[in-house]
Write a protein that holds these residues in place. Structure first.
Motif, PDB file in Angstrom:
ATOM      1  N   ALA A 217       0.827  -1.215   0.000  1.00 20.30           N
ATOM      2  CA  ALA A 217       0.000   0.000   0.000  1.00 20.30           C
ATOM      3  C   ALA A 217       0.856   1.258   0.000  1.00 20.30           C
ATOM      4  N   ASP A 219       3.202   1.914  -2.162  1.00 14.02           N
ATOM      5  CA  ASP A 219       3.754   2.015  -3.523  1.00 14.02           C
ATOM      6  C   ASP A 219       5.062   1.257  -3.673  1.00 14.02           C
ATOM      7  N   CYS A 257      -0.737  -5.337  -6.810  1.00 16.87           N
ATOM      8  CA  CYS A 257      -1.664  -4.471  -6.069  1.00 16.87           C
ATOM      9  C   CYS A 257      -1.023  -3.104  -5.784  1.00 16.87           C
ATOM     10  N   HIS A 258      -1.892  -2.085  -5.735  1.00 13.28           N
ATOM     11  CA  HIS A 258      -1.480  -0.727  -5.343  1.00 13.28           C
ATOM     12  C   HIS A 258      -0.286  -0.226  -6.174  1.00 13.28           C
ATOM     13  N   ASN A 278      -5.900  -0.299  -6.776  1.00 17.69           N
ATOM     14  CA  ASN A 278      -5.874  -0.874  -5.425  1.00 17.69           C
ATOM     15  C   ASN A 278      -5.490  -2.333  -5.560  1.00 17.69           C
ATOM     16  N   SER A 279      -5.967  -3.163  -4.660  1.00 20.79           N
ATOM     17  CA  SER A 279      -5.629  -4.582  -4.752  1.00 20.79           C
ATOM     18  C   SER A 279      -6.438  -5.242  -5.875  1.00 20.79           C
TER      19      SER A 279
END
Length: 342
Positions: A217, A219, A257-258, A278-279
């Motif tokens: 989350a 990055d 993800c993310h 997002n995920s």
């Protein structure tokens, strides 16, 4: 023997016959001069003589020579009749020869015209063949340049295990079904560590770099350390690595993800990038990426391929079509970017 040769022989034969008759006529006609000379001589002798016997003898001689002249004139007339007939026959043969020569000339002209037409046709066929070969060569020259998709997979043991092998298998299968399957080369590298990224890029000189695995989350890209456990790589590091990658690199696909910020920042140096808002579930990642590469393999633009990949998610009933995000370098248009050019 051709009939025209027969006519030529006949004409030559008639000309020879006429020449012989003219010669015979001349010889016969020349006798008249001798007979006239004898008549004149006999006449002089008769006029100079007073002997009745001499006069009678000379009269008889004059009469005989006059008869001889008449006979000669008759023969000359016969020769002239024969010559006239032969000339008539010669004219008939010459007409036959002329007509046949005209026929031969027309036939020759027809053959020449046919030959010229055949030559022109042959020339056109050669030009057509050359044109076809030129078109074939041009078509070969227009074939898409081979591109390499570098699939970098990392699935640390201390993270939830992903079906990355299923993803690469599906991508390969969809590329195989595409129109330009022979020019899209997929190279997969597994258990990727941070130090492997530039090594593999330098080794394979890819057109597309595809990251498959986990993302954080914050990055960060989740790779592996020497113990096959999580090794976080910052967004700045990834962007820096992409900025110094090979010149042929045109697209970076973060199937993690993310990863939208990573994708957005990469386009400072690369034409386009795909990241996730997002995920994203394992299944969605597989379906989306497989359709995206399939569409590229059909020669579609990056934008159309991206939209078809989103449509594929919807067709499968996967409600994650808004998760993938496409980013393009400033001054570029995704509609005009074709990785596999038609």
């Amino acid at each position: 023997m051709a009939i025209i040769d027969t006519y030529r022989r006949n004409v030559a034969k008639k000309q020879d016959e006429i020449a012989r008759l003219v010669e015979q006529k001349s010889k016969e006609y020349s006798k008249i001069t001798g007979f006239n000379s004898k008549i004149q001589s006999a006449t002089r002798q008769m006029n100079a003589s007073k002997s009745a016997a001499t006069i009678k003898s000379r009269l008889n001689e004059i009469h005989r020579n006059q008869e001889n002249i008449a006979k000669v004139e008759k023969k000359v007339a016969e020769f002239e009749a024969k010559i006239a007939k032969k000339n008539k026959d010669l004219q008939a043969e010459q007409r036959k020869l002329t007509n046949e020569e005209l026929k031969e000339a027309k036939k020759l002209q027809k053959q020449q015209t046919k030959f010229q037409q055949e030559q022109a046709m042959a020339f056109n066929n050669v030009n057509k063949t050359l044109s076809e070969h030129t078109d074939a060569i041009n078509s070969l020259n227009e074939l898409p340049k081979e591109i390499t998709v570098l699939f970098l997979a990392s699935n640390p043991r201390d993270q939830g295990q992903l079906g990355l092998d299923e993803e690469v298998r599906t991508i390969k299968e969809m590329i195989t079904k595409s129109r330009h399957r022979d020019v899209v080369k997929l190279e997969s590298c597994w258990a990727v560590r941070p130090g492997d990224i530039l090594q593999y890029i330098n080794e394979y000189q890819p057109t597309i770099v595809h990251f498959s695995g986990h993302g954080s989350a914050n990055d960060e890209l989740v790779l592996m350390d020497s113990n096959s456990k999580t090794k976080l790589v910052s967004m700045e590091s990834i962007v820096q690595a992409m900025s110094v990658a090979n010149e042929d690199l045109r697209l970076v696909f973060f199937n993690t993800c993310h990863s939208k910020n990573q994708a957005s920042n990469v386009t400072e140096y690369i034409e386009c990038a795909i990241g996730m808002n997002n995920s994203i579930t394992d299944n969605a990642a597989q379906v989306f990426s497989a359709q995206f590469y399939s569409s590229l393999g059909f020669g579609f633009s990056v934008e159309k391929s991206f939209k078809q990949a989103k449509a594929a998610l919807m067709l499968e009933g996967i409600l994650e079509e808004n998760t993938p995000a496409l980013f393009v370098k400033e001054g570029y248009d995704a509609r005009d970017i074709c990785i596999v050019a038609e």
